[in-house]
Design an enzyme around this catalytic site. Structure first.
Site, PDB file in Angstrom:
ATOM      1  N   ARG A   1       1.190 -17.305  60.919  1.00  0.00           N
ATOM      2  CA  ARG A   1       0.864 -18.288  59.886  1.00  0.00           C
ATOM      3  C   ARG A   1       1.992 -18.377  58.861  1.00  0.00           C
ATOM      4  O   ARG A   1       2.565 -17.346  58.470  1.00  0.00           O
ATOM      5  CB  ARG A   1      -0.424 -17.871  59.168  1.00  0.00           C
ATOM      6  CG  ARG A   1      -1.032 -18.934  58.283  1.00  0.00           C
ATOM      7  CD  ARG A   1      -1.809 -18.317  57.129  1.00  0.00           C
ATOM      8  NE  ARG A   1      -0.893 -17.717  56.177  1.00  0.00           N
ATOM      9  CZ  ARG A   1      -1.220 -16.742  55.326  1.00  0.00           C
ATOM     10  NH1 ARG A   1      -2.426 -16.224  55.355  1.00  0.00           N
ATOM     11  NH2 ARG A   1      -0.338 -16.252  54.470  1.00  0.00           N
TER      12      ARG A   1
ATOM     13  N   GLU B   1      -5.129 -22.696  49.832  1.00  0.00           N
ATOM     14  CA  GLU B   1      -4.544 -21.960  48.711  1.00  0.00           C
ATOM     15  C   GLU B   1      -3.144 -22.498  48.418  1.00  0.00           C
ATOM     16  O   GLU B   1      -2.690 -22.535  47.270  1.00  0.00           O
ATOM     17  CB  GLU B   1      -4.486 -20.459  49.028  1.00  0.00           C
ATOM     18  CG  GLU B   1      -4.048 -19.612  47.843  1.00  0.00           C
ATOM     19  CD  GLU B   1      -4.065 -18.120  48.144  1.00  0.00           C
ATOM     20  OE1 GLU B   1      -4.258 -17.347  47.203  1.00  0.00           O
ATOM     21  OE2 GLU B   1      -3.884 -17.746  49.328  1.00  0.00           O
TER      22      GLU B   1
ATOM     23  N   ARG C   1      -0.830 -24.461  55.140  1.00  0.00           N
ATOM     24  CA  ARG C   1      -0.989 -23.195  55.848  1.00  0.00           C
ATOM     25  C   ARG C   1      -0.872 -23.546  57.328  1.00  0.00           C
ATOM     26  O   ARG C   1      -1.814 -24.077  57.921  1.00  0.00           O
ATOM     27  CB  ARG C   1      -2.345 -22.549  55.542  1.00  0.00           C
ATOM     28  CG  ARG C   1      -2.446 -21.921  54.143  1.00  0.00           C
ATOM     29  CD  ARG C   1      -1.660 -20.619  54.096  1.00  0.00           C
ATOM     30  NE  ARG C   1      -1.658 -20.005  52.788  1.00  0.00           N
ATOM     31  CZ  ARG C   1      -2.489 -19.028  52.398  1.00  0.00           C
ATOM     32  NH1 ARG C   1      -3.409 -18.601  53.229  1.00  0.00           N
ATOM     33  NH2 ARG C   1      -2.379 -18.494  51.210  1.00  0.00           N
TER      34      ARG C   1
ATOM     35  N   CYS D   1       0.002 -17.297  46.051  1.00  0.00           N
ATOM     36  CA  CYS D   1      -0.241 -15.855  45.940  1.00  0.00           C
ATOM     37  C   CYS D   1       1.085 -15.112  46.083  1.00  0.00           C
ATOM     38  O   CYS D   1       1.834 -15.349  47.044  1.00  0.00           O
ATOM     39  CB  CYS D   1      -1.210 -15.401  47.020  1.00  0.00           C
ATOM     40  SG  CYS D   1      -1.598 -13.640  46.950  1.00  0.00           S
TER      41      CYS D   1
ATOM     42  N   THR E   1       1.827 -12.321  47.176  1.00  0.00           N
ATOM     43  CA  THR E   1       1.972 -11.543  48.420  1.00  0.00           C
ATOM     44  C   THR E   1       2.569 -12.368  49.553  1.00  0.00           C
ATOM     45  O   THR E   1       2.930 -11.820  50.592  1.00  0.00           O
ATOM     46  CB  THR E   1       0.614 -10.967  48.885  1.00  0.00           C
ATOM     47  OG1 THR E   1      -0.295 -12.046  49.085  1.00  0.00           O
ATOM     48  CG2 THR E   1       0.049  -9.993  47.868  1.00  0.00           C
TER      49      THR E   1
ATOM     50  N   ARG F   1       2.851 -14.597  57.839  1.00  0.00           N
ATOM     51  CA  ARG F   1       1.820 -13.599  58.131  1.00  0.00           C
ATOM     52  C   ARG F   1       1.660 -13.541  59.642  1.00  0.00           C
ATOM     53  O   ARG F   1       1.294 -14.532  60.285  1.00  0.00           O
ATOM     54  CB  ARG F   1       0.496 -13.995  57.475  1.00  0.00           C
ATOM     55  CG  ARG F   1      -0.559 -12.915  57.534  1.00  0.00           C
ATOM     56  CD  ARG F   1      -0.372 -11.840  56.496  1.00  0.00           C
ATOM     57  NE  ARG F   1      -0.494 -12.336  55.144  1.00  0.00           N
ATOM     58  CZ  ARG F   1      -0.059 -11.715  54.070  1.00  0.00           C
ATOM     59  NH1 ARG F   1       0.551 -10.549  54.205  1.00  0.00           N
ATOM     60  NH2 ARG F   1      -0.197 -12.218  52.877  1.00  0.00           N
TER      61      ARG F   1
ATOM     62  N   ARG G   1      -8.006  -5.780  59.071  1.00  0.00           N
ATOM     63  CA  ARG G   1      -9.175  -6.546  58.617  1.00  0.00           C
ATOM     64  C   ARG G   1     -10.122  -6.777  59.786  1.00  0.00           C
ATOM     65  O   ARG G   1      -9.806  -6.467  60.919  1.00  0.00           O
ATOM     66  CB  ARG G   1      -8.740  -7.906  58.045  1.00  0.00           C
ATOM     67  CG  ARG G   1      -7.869  -7.809  56.806  1.00  0.00           C
ATOM     68  CD  ARG G   1      -7.618  -9.193  56.211  1.00  0.00           C
ATOM     69  NE  ARG G   1      -6.940  -9.114  54.931  1.00  0.00           N
ATOM     70  CZ  ARG G   1      -5.645  -9.313  54.741  1.00  0.00           C
ATOM     71  NH1 ARG G   1      -4.877  -9.599  55.778  1.00  0.00           N
ATOM     72  NH2 ARG G   1      -5.115  -9.249  53.543  1.00  0.00           N
TER      73      ARG G   1
ATOM     74  N   GLU H   1      -9.846 -11.425  55.810  1.00  0.00           N
ATOM     75  CA  GLU H   1     -10.102 -10.626  54.613  1.00  0.00           C
ATOM     76  C   GLU H   1     -11.584 -10.623  54.241  1.00  0.00           C
ATOM     77  O   GLU H   1     -12.234 -11.662  54.158  1.00  0.00           O
ATOM     78  CB  GLU H   1      -9.292 -11.190  53.443  1.00  0.00           C
ATOM     79  CG  GLU H   1      -9.216 -10.239  52.276  1.00  0.00           C
ATOM     80  CD  GLU H   1      -8.178 -10.671  51.249  1.00  0.00           C
ATOM     81  OE1 GLU H   1      -8.149 -10.056  50.189  1.00  0.00           O
ATOM     82  OE2 GLU H   1      -7.412 -11.610  51.520  1.00  0.00           O
TER      83      GLU H   1
END
Length: 335
Positions: free
Chosen positions: A14, A101, A105, A147, A149, A156, A187, A192
């Site tokens: 992702r 978000e 994505r 975010c 992160t 990701r 996870r 999450e």
């Protein structure tokens, strides 16, 4: 490399991206701007593949749940449906979520262990989109994301694993701690905050800043191979441990229930399918390709089963249809 085919279910890559000049989705209050972003990305993808555009405010609750259960969209995309959309290709292995978000994505899911293929597919699509718009990017921080992160590469890389032996032996918590110390996270099946339903776990990178895409892919791949080796060793132990007969009995009973029941809930299917898969991995049940069982579970989830039946079913009708379909499928698959 170990044979990971009976442990690795799927691979997902992702990428998080934002378009320069537009506020992040959390600050996007103008519906006109949200639709501009959707149109901009749609036009950028129009010539690459046959993508279907889903405006989330026009998607039924049932269809949205089906897309979520097939890992093509997230719960957050559904929550923000007034401003959000998704572009999904014909094969339903690539999706681009819009105004979740982040503005984009982009994700690709492939069966089995193939991080490189998933990344190459996603990289090609990302490159095509970037030709028609400018992504928010900083020389030091890399791609700018909602975010922190996700700063840097915005990448990701996740691998879904079937880990019953590590779970049953009580070693899984130790594995999770060890993976965490390496900068990765573990996870549940739906990401999450979700549970490890049917002994399914996702391993993915946590760090995206200060590392290259190749370093991320290599690290995730290396850790996954090591976890698969641990699972393989624990499966061998299950054959000779004090509970070996009970485990074999549970696997065969699960197969017996799934091939002979009159009605079957989703929860029961997930529970018993996990034991059938374990039985196949331990050599107790004659199913050579355990990925077929994963596909069966996905197809028989509540939001997908109406599509399989080609009509709207009541909850009881779903349970009856699921029992009949699963029974026939497993008998045919295990011949």
């Amino acid at each position: 490399m170990h044979d990971v085919s009976k442990t690795v279910v799927s691979t997902r890559v992702r990428l998080a991206r934002n378009i320069e000049g537009y506020p992040f989705p959390s600050h996007l209050k103008d519906e006109k701007q949200a639709k501009e972003i959707i149109r901009l990305v749609s036009s950028g993808l129009s010539r690459l593949d046959e993508f279907k555009l889903y405006y989330m405010d026009n998607v039924s609750e049932e269809e949205a749940l089906s897309l979520q259960q097939n890992h093509l969209i997230s719960p957050d995309l559904i929550k923000n449906k007034r401003f959000s959309a998704a572009l999904i290709n014909r094969e339903e292995n690539v999706s681009v979520m819009l105004n979740e978000e982040d503005h984009l994505r982009e994700q690709c899911i492939v069966k089995g262990m193939d991080l490189r293929l998933a990344y190459e597919t996603m990289s090609e699509i990302d490159g095509r989109i970037s030709r028609t718009m400018k992504f928010a990017f900083d020389e030091q921080l890399g791609f700018l994301t909602a975010c922190p992160t996700n700063l840097g590469t915005g990448l990701r890389a996740s691998v879904m694993l079937f880990l019953p032996a590590l779970t049953m032996s009580g070693v899984m918590n130790k594995v999770i701690r060890s993976v965490s110390r390496l900068g990765l996270t573990v996870r549940g099946i739906f990401g999450e905050g979700s549970e490890a339903e049917g002994y399914m776990y996702q391993i993915s990178n946590e760090v995206t800043l200060g590392v290259s895409e190749e370093e991320i892919l290599s690290q995730v791949e290396d850790v996954v191979v090591r976890v698969c080796a641990l699972e393989e060793a624990e499966r061998e132990n299950l054959k000779t441990c004090s509970s070996a007969l009970d485990i074999k009995d549970s696997c065969l009973r699960a197969y017996g229930i799934l091939t002979n029941c009159a009605k079957l809930t989703t929860g029961e299917l997930v529970k018993y399918a996990a034991y059938v898969k374990l039985g196949a991995c331990l050599g107790y049940i004659n199913i050579t390709d355990v990925s077929l069982v994963d596909g069966l579970v996905e197809k028989m989830r509540p939001a997908n089963i109406n599509k399989a039946a080609d009509k709207l079913l009541t909850p009881l009708e779903r349970d009856i249809y699921r029992a009949q379909y699963v029974g026939k499928f497993l008998k045919k698959t295990s011949i």
